[in-house]
Design a protein around this motif. Structure first.
Motif, PDB file in Angstrom:
ATOM      1  N   ILE A 354       0.551  -1.029   0.193  1.00  0.00           N
ATOM      2  CA  ILE A 354       0.105  -0.077  -0.054  1.00  0.00           C
ATOM      3  C   ILE A 354       0.997   1.388   0.351  1.00  0.00           C
ATOM      4  CG2 ILE A 354      -1.787   0.566   0.663  1.00  0.00           C
ATOM      5  CD1 ILE A 354      -2.613  -1.154   2.089  1.00  0.00           C
ATOM      6  N   VAL A 355       0.565   2.182  -0.684  1.00  0.00           N
ATOM      7  CA  VAL A 355       1.684   3.361  -1.557  1.00  0.00           C
ATOM      8  C   VAL A 355       1.547   4.397  -0.777  1.00  0.00           C
ATOM      9  CG1 VAL A 355       3.639   3.877  -3.383  1.00  0.00           C
ATOM     10  CG2 VAL A 355       2.783   1.135  -2.861  1.00  0.00           C
ATOM     11  N   ASP A 356       2.061   5.462  -0.199  1.00  0.00           N
ATOM     12  CA  ASP A 356       1.910   6.956  -0.489  1.00  0.00           C
ATOM     13  C   ASP A 356       2.287   7.446  -1.673  1.00  0.00           C
ATOM     14  OD1 ASP A 356       2.247   9.677  -0.615  1.00  0.00           O
ATOM     15  OD2 ASP A 356       2.945   9.440   1.632  1.00  0.00           O
ATOM     16  N   VAL A 357       0.719   7.426  -2.638  1.00  0.00           N
ATOM     17  CA  VAL A 357       0.918   8.093  -4.274  1.00  0.00           C
ATOM     18  C   VAL A 357       1.601   9.226  -4.368  1.00  0.00           C
ATOM     19  CG1 VAL A 357      -1.035   7.162  -4.199  1.00  0.00           C
ATOM     20  CG2 VAL A 357      -1.114   9.207  -4.004  1.00  0.00           C
ATOM     21  N   VAL A 358       2.396   9.902  -3.503  1.00  0.00           N
ATOM     22  CA  VAL A 358       3.144  11.493  -4.136  1.00  0.00           C
ATOM     23  C   VAL A 358       4.604  11.011  -3.574  1.00  0.00           C
ATOM     24  CG1 VAL A 358       3.930  13.367  -2.811  1.00  0.00           C
ATOM     25  CG2 VAL A 358       1.471  13.268  -2.825  1.00  0.00           C
ATOM     26  N   SER A 359       4.728   9.994  -2.593  1.00  0.00           N
ATOM     27  CA  SER A 359       6.438  10.302  -2.581  1.00  0.00           C
ATOM     28  C   SER A 359       6.727   8.548  -2.710  1.00  0.00           C
ATOM     29  CB  SER A 359       6.967   9.741  -0.543  1.00  0.00           C
ATOM     30  OG  SER A 359       5.986   9.048  -0.445  1.00  0.00           O
ATOM     31  N   VAL A 536      -7.676   7.223   3.369  1.00  0.00           N
ATOM     32  CA  VAL A 536      -8.134   6.841   1.615  1.00  0.00           C
ATOM     33  C   VAL A 536      -7.327   6.099   1.566  1.00  0.00           C
ATOM     34  CG1 VAL A 536      -9.627   6.700   0.261  1.00  0.00           C
ATOM     35  CG2 VAL A 536     -10.129   8.667   1.981  1.00  0.00           C
ATOM     36  N   VAL A 537      -7.455   4.919   0.518  1.00  0.00           N
ATOM     37  CA  VAL A 537      -6.916   3.671  -0.088  1.00  0.00           C
ATOM     38  C   VAL A 537      -7.752   3.721  -1.398  1.00  0.00           C
ATOM     39  CG1 VAL A 537      -5.262   1.940  -0.092  1.00  0.00           C
ATOM     40  CG2 VAL A 537      -5.374   2.513   1.814  1.00  0.00           C
ATOM     41  N   ALA A 538      -7.133   3.432  -2.475  1.00  0.00           N
ATOM     42  CA  ALA A 538      -7.664   3.205  -3.816  1.00  0.00           C
ATOM     43  C   ALA A 538      -6.989   1.826  -4.220  1.00  0.00           C
ATOM     44  CB  ALA A 538      -7.761   4.098  -4.385  1.00  0.00           C
ATOM     45  N   ARG A 544      -0.905   4.297 -14.501  1.00  0.00           N
ATOM     46  CA  ARG A 544      -0.548   6.072 -14.245  1.00  0.00           C
ATOM     47  C   ARG A 544      -1.385   7.149 -14.892  1.00  0.00           C
ATOM     48  NH1 ARG A 544       4.763   7.154 -13.170  1.00  0.00           N
ATOM     49  NH2 ARG A 544       5.268   9.258 -13.093  1.00  0.00           N
ATOM     50  N   GLU A 545      -2.767   6.813 -15.427  1.00  0.00           N
ATOM     51  CA  GLU A 545      -3.491   7.452 -15.180  1.00  0.00           C
ATOM     52  C   GLU A 545      -4.521   7.995 -13.690  1.00  0.00           C
ATOM     53  OE1 GLU A 545      -2.626   7.071 -19.230  1.00  0.00           O
ATOM     54  OE2 GLU A 545      -2.894   5.358 -17.832  1.00  0.00           O
ATOM     55  N   GLN A 546      -4.556   6.233 -13.938  1.00  0.00           N
ATOM     56  CA  GLN A 546      -5.739   6.337 -12.592  1.00  0.00           C
ATOM     57  C   GLN A 546      -4.817   6.972 -11.455  1.00  0.00           C
ATOM     58  OE1 GLN A 546      -5.976   2.058 -12.354  1.00  0.00           O
ATOM     59  NE2 GLN A 546      -8.201   1.937 -13.295  1.00  0.00           N
ATOM     60  N   LEU A 547      -3.350   6.708 -11.037  1.00  0.00           N
ATOM     61  CA  LEU A 547      -2.496   7.460 -10.168  1.00  0.00           C
ATOM     62  C   LEU A 547      -1.883   8.589 -10.314  1.00  0.00           C
ATOM     63  CD1 LEU A 547      -0.355   6.359  -8.072  1.00  0.00           C
ATOM     64  CD2 LEU A 547       1.875   6.146 -10.159  1.00  0.00           C
ATOM     65  N   ASP A 548      -2.269   9.458 -11.327  1.00  0.00           N
ATOM     66  CA  ASP A 548      -2.422  10.889 -11.417  1.00  0.00           C
ATOM     67  C   ASP A 548      -3.658  11.370 -10.796  1.00  0.00           C
ATOM     68  OD1 ASP A 548       0.424  10.573 -12.276  1.00  0.00           O
ATOM     69  OD2 ASP A 548      -0.467  10.731 -14.635  1.00  0.00           O
ATOM     70  N   TRP A 549      -4.347  10.179 -11.039  1.00  0.00           N
ATOM     71  CA  TRP A 549      -5.853  11.714 -10.744  1.00  0.00           C
ATOM     72  C   TRP A 549      -5.563  11.444  -9.397  1.00  0.00           C
ATOM     73  CZ3 TRP A 549     -10.271   9.839  -7.776  1.00  0.00           C
ATOM     74  CH2 TRP A 549     -11.326  10.909  -8.801  1.00  0.00           C
ATOM     75  N   ARG A 551      -3.842  11.317  -7.496  1.00  0.00           N
ATOM     76  CA  ARG A 551      -2.445  12.312  -6.539  1.00  0.00           C
ATOM     77  C   ARG A 551      -3.271  13.929  -6.568  1.00  0.00           C
ATOM     78  NH1 ARG A 551       2.480  10.693 -10.000  1.00  0.00           N
ATOM     79  NH2 ARG A 551       3.711   8.928  -8.202  1.00  0.00           N
ATOM     80  N   LEU A 552      -3.782  14.091  -7.684  1.00  0.00           N
ATOM     81  CA  LEU A 552      -4.562  15.756  -7.803  1.00  0.00           C
ATOM     82  C   LEU A 552      -5.544  15.763  -6.954  1.00  0.00           C
ATOM     83  CD1 LEU A 552      -4.104  16.032 -11.610  1.00  0.00           C
ATOM     84  CD2 LEU A 552      -3.275  17.035 -10.079  1.00  0.00           C
ATOM     85  N   ASN A 553      -6.471  14.726  -6.435  1.00  0.00           N
ATOM     86  CA  ASN A 553      -7.616  15.173  -5.776  1.00  0.00           C
ATOM     87  C   ASN A 553      -7.939  14.613  -4.232  1.00  0.00           C
ATOM     88  OD1 ASN A 553     -10.273  15.320  -7.801  1.00  0.00           O
ATOM     89  ND2 ASN A 553      -8.667  14.272  -9.606  1.00  0.00           N
TER      90      ASN A 553
END
Length: 580
Positions: A354-359, A536-538, A544-549, A551-553
């Motif tokens: 389970i990953v921190d999507v920013v770091s 929250v964990v998705a 990569r598109e899912q990951l970027d979204w 991060r932005l939301n």
């Protein structure tokens, strides 16, 4: 003189005894007459006081005597019966009843309780006849005498009992024993048979939500639609929400389209004054080629096809294939081996990051069961978890994963949190908190490094025991995470009633982030989590598109194949960062 005296005495004695003889005969005739009059009185009283009736024919079988009760039973007038053929007054309830009656009358043989039906009565009436032949002075048949009885009420009661023995009380369809008997006859006859087993989808939810009255309404409506399938289709209710249909003496090309149309009809709306339901049903089919076969094997094949329809998403029908039987054989094999596998330590644990999507750093991992089979290699949960649930071993697997995960997590270099899934059965046992405390104590893992993931299915039995155990888990310092959030219909209500530390958005939402509606829902969940001070964990992050979204939301954590597949070794805190 002496001879004359003897002659006079002889004559006197003769006259005396002659008079006595004639007197005895007169008295006998008088007694017989009185007895005959008494019998006539009794007969008149019997005929007037009972619905039974006496009948009599002459040698040619025509009615010589008929009373009012007989005329009423036959639906005719008394005068119209005299001279009529007795056999001609009846239709038959059974194919050979009229022939039997005609045979007895023609051959002067007695009969008892012969059941016949009145052929021209306004309403069906059934009669029981008993008769004995009568002979003339020369010993020749002179006709018949007997008793008739109207048994319509008794016959109807017996018919009702026979119907109830073969039919379901709620729907009126054939019940399971009667249907299986007909299936066995059809299979043994050598004619083509196509069998379908039908199961209403989510019927328990209908009963639980709307009550048994609506559930019964749905069952009756389903039965009516099955019964309207037309001639040539035999239908039954096997029990609960399970139904069956079979087409006899028609090949698959004719039978399968008819059953397909029948399946589609089961999805028509069901209406009542209070509610409108849109039901759905799953159907499994199998065909028996000409030549006969085992009806039990047919039932098994149809059940396997039904099982396949359920697994593939319900509300569909599937035709049996050999692969389904092979899969069934494999499941039986797994059932017999799974208990030993747990005891021998063959259930091992894999970990998915389970990953921190920013770091990009791994902050936790989920412990997942694997079966290290000695012959088939590493088996994923899909090969054995469902089997474990069915044979009541899922709580043993859950405990095994918990203990192994705690022991292995202690040895990791980084202080990553490990999450373990909790099955409904483990809570139902009522001893999970004790097992959890033992696992933490024996391993030495700090409670703050352990998370317990519970799904909505686990929380369905929201009773005092469930709430108490969940509160005790958090009181120990262990994190509580609501898994598969949004996959059920009452996730928000659980957030209201139960304190959690984290929410995992179901992968079905992550996979549809291209939809504006799904994006709006995910943003709403992120804001809700912020207000509740939970993370929250998705789940299911694969592009990569899912990951970027994410991060932005404002969704800080993700889990999925893009961020790391399950591995048997200890998670690397920086491995996920390198993959990004």
């Amino acid at each position: 003189m002496i001879a004359y005296l003897f002659f006079v005495i002889y004559v006197a004695v003769g006259i005396y005894f002659t008079n006595q003889t004639f007197r005895g005969r007169s008295e006998a005739r008088a007694a017989l007459q009185r007895e005959m009059e008494t019998v006539q009185v009794f007969l008149r009283e019997y005929e007037e006081g009972t619905p039974d009736w006496l009948w009599e024919t002459e040698a040619q079988g025509r009615i010589a005597r008929a009373n009012r009760n007989m005329a009423t039973a036959l639906g005719r007038g008394t005068d119209g019966l005299h001279g009529q053929s007795l056999a001609g007054c009846f239709g038959t309830l059974t194919p050979d009843a009229a022939d039997k009656l005609a045979h007895h009358l023609a051959h002067a043989t007695p009969f008892r309780d012969l059941v016949v039906a009145v052929g021209d009565a306004p309403a069906p009436r059934w009669l029981s006849l008993t008769g004995h032949p009568v002979y003339d002075e020369q010993g020749q048949p002179a006709g018949f005498r007997g008793i008739g009885r109207d048994i319509t009420t008794q016959h109807q009661a017996q018919s009702d009992i026979a119907f109830m023995a073969e039919h379901d009380g709620l729907t009126g369809l054939l019940n399971r024993p009667a249907f299986l008997a007909r299936l066995a006859d059809a299979a043994a006859s050598g004619t083509p048979v196509t069998l379908a087993l039908i199961d209403l989808d989510n019927f328990k939810a209908v009963n639980d939500t709307y009550g048994h009255a609506i559930g019964d309404l749905l069952l009756r409506q389903t039965a009516q639609r099955l019964a309207a399938a037309g001639t040539g289709i035999v239908v039954a209710r096997l029990g609960g929400d399970e139904f069956a249909a079979m087409v006899i003496d028609a090949g698959p090309d004719q039978a399968i389209p008819r059953l397909d149309a029948l399946h589609r009809s089961l999805s028509d709306r069901v209406t009542s004054p209070d509610i409108v339901l849109t039901p759905a049903a799953s159907m499994g089919l199998t065909c028996l080629a000409p030549g006969g076969g085992d009806h039990q094997q047919l039932m098994l094949q149809a059940d396997l096809a039904l099982y396949s329809a359920k697994r593939e998403g319900k509300n569909r029908f599937r035709l049996f294939s050999v692969a389904m039987e092979q899969d069934y054989t494999e499941r039986l094999r797994c059932e017999s081996e799974l208990g030993d596998a747990i005891a021998r330590g063959q259930i091992i644990v894999a970990y998915q990051a389970i990953v921190d999507v920013v770091s990009g750093q791994t902050v936790a991992c989920e412990a997942l069961a694997r079966w290290q089979h000695p012959e088939r290699g590493l088996l994923l949960p899909g090969a054995f978890i469902e089997i474990a649930e069915r044979i009541d071993l899922i709580d043993h697997i859950g405990e095994r994963v918990l203990r192994v995960a705690c022991h292995e997590a202690v040895s990791w270099n980084s202080l990553i949190q490990v999450n373990v899934n909790l099955s409904p059965r483990q809570l139902q046992r009522g001893n999970f908190v004790r097992i959890l405390a033992e696992a933490l104590h024996d391993s030495g893992l700090p409670p703050t490094r352990l998370g317990i993931e519970v799904t909505e299915r686990t929380l369905l039995d929201d009773d005092e025991s469930t709430r108490r155990q969940l509160a005790d888990i958090r009181a120990m310092g262990v994190k509580l995470i609501l898994d598969d959030f949004g996959s059920g219909y009452s996730s928000l209500s659980y957030l209201q009633d139960i304190d959690v530390d984290g929410i995992k958005i179901d992968a079905s939402f992550t996979g549809k982030l291209g939809s504006n509606k799904v994006r709006a829902i995910c943003r709403m969940v992120a804001r809700l989590a912020m207000e509740l001070n939970v993370y929250v964990v998705a789940e299911g992050v694969e592009t990569r598109e899912q990951l970027d979204w994410l991060r932005l939301n404002g969704i800080a954590f993700g889990q999925g194949f893009l961020l790391g597949r399950p591995t048997l070794h200890a998670p690397d805190r920086q491995a996920a960062y390198l993959a990004l």
